[in-house]
Design a protein around this motif. Sequence first.
Motif, PDB file in Angstrom:
ATOM      1  N   ASN A 119       0.873  -1.168   0.000  1.00  0.00           N
ATOM      2  CA  ASN A 119       0.000   0.000   0.000  1.00  0.00           C
ATOM      3  C   ASN A 119       0.909   1.217   0.000  1.00  0.00           C
ATOM      4  O   ASN A 119       1.799   1.332   0.843  1.00  0.00           O
ATOM      5  N   TYR A 120       0.711   2.090  -0.970  1.00  0.00           N
ATOM      6  CA  TYR A 120       1.468   3.335  -1.036  1.00  0.00           C
ATOM      7  C   TYR A 120       0.589   4.432  -0.434  1.00  0.00           C
ATOM      8  O   TYR A 120      -0.479   4.730  -0.957  1.00  0.00           O
ATOM      9  N   PHE A 121       1.037   5.011   0.684  1.00  0.00           N
ATOM     10  CA  PHE A 121       0.310   6.077   1.370  1.00  0.00           C
ATOM     11  C   PHE A 121       1.015   7.388   1.073  1.00  0.00           C
ATOM     12  O   PHE A 121       2.179   7.557   1.415  1.00  0.00           O
ATOM     13  N   PHE A 122       0.313   8.323   0.442  1.00  0.00           N
ATOM     14  CA  PHE A 122       0.909   9.614   0.134  1.00  0.00           C
ATOM     15  C   PHE A 122       0.553  10.602   1.235  1.00  0.00           C
ATOM     16  O   PHE A 122      -0.607  10.750   1.609  1.00  0.00           O
ATOM     17  N   THR A 123       1.580  11.265   1.760  1.00  0.00           N
ATOM     18  CA  THR A 123       1.404  12.155   2.907  1.00  0.00           C
ATOM     19  C   THR A 123       1.729  13.613   2.602  1.00  0.00           C
ATOM     20  O   THR A 123       1.538  14.470   3.444  1.00  0.00           O
TER      21      THR A 123
END
Length: 137
Positions: A119-123
């Motif tokens: 899962n790529y979580f963009f912050t």
Amino acid sequence: MARVSTFSLILLLSLLAVSLPTKSQEFATKLSEREMGRSAERLTHLHFYLHNVLRGDATSVVVAQSVTTNTYRYRFGQVVVIDDSLTVGQNLSSRVVGRAQGMYASADVSIAGFLIEFNYFFTKGGFNGSILRACLI
């Protein structure tokens, strides 16, 4: 040490399918002229780097393996959990835009075959709060 290098290279090549650089600007979103009249669908190009650190402050950890895992060239049966940073540049010191969290497992006894679930979580940036799910086999 050769096993770690080979394993890391295979993981990197697998991830390129998700994060290949394009001719787009970093984190650019563009509506195709051809699609403008036909639909509201948008084409998005993402360009980021995933940093998987294996030594020191490691961002990947072996959490399971078979008693026979060490007898296989590609570590069949090994499961690794990751929490890697995503950056805009190649260097680890580049601006961080998110995290890649998930796992990969060696899933073939005779060749380099991996199941990868991230899962790529963009912050940061225009995609702050967005998630991209990737499963590669």
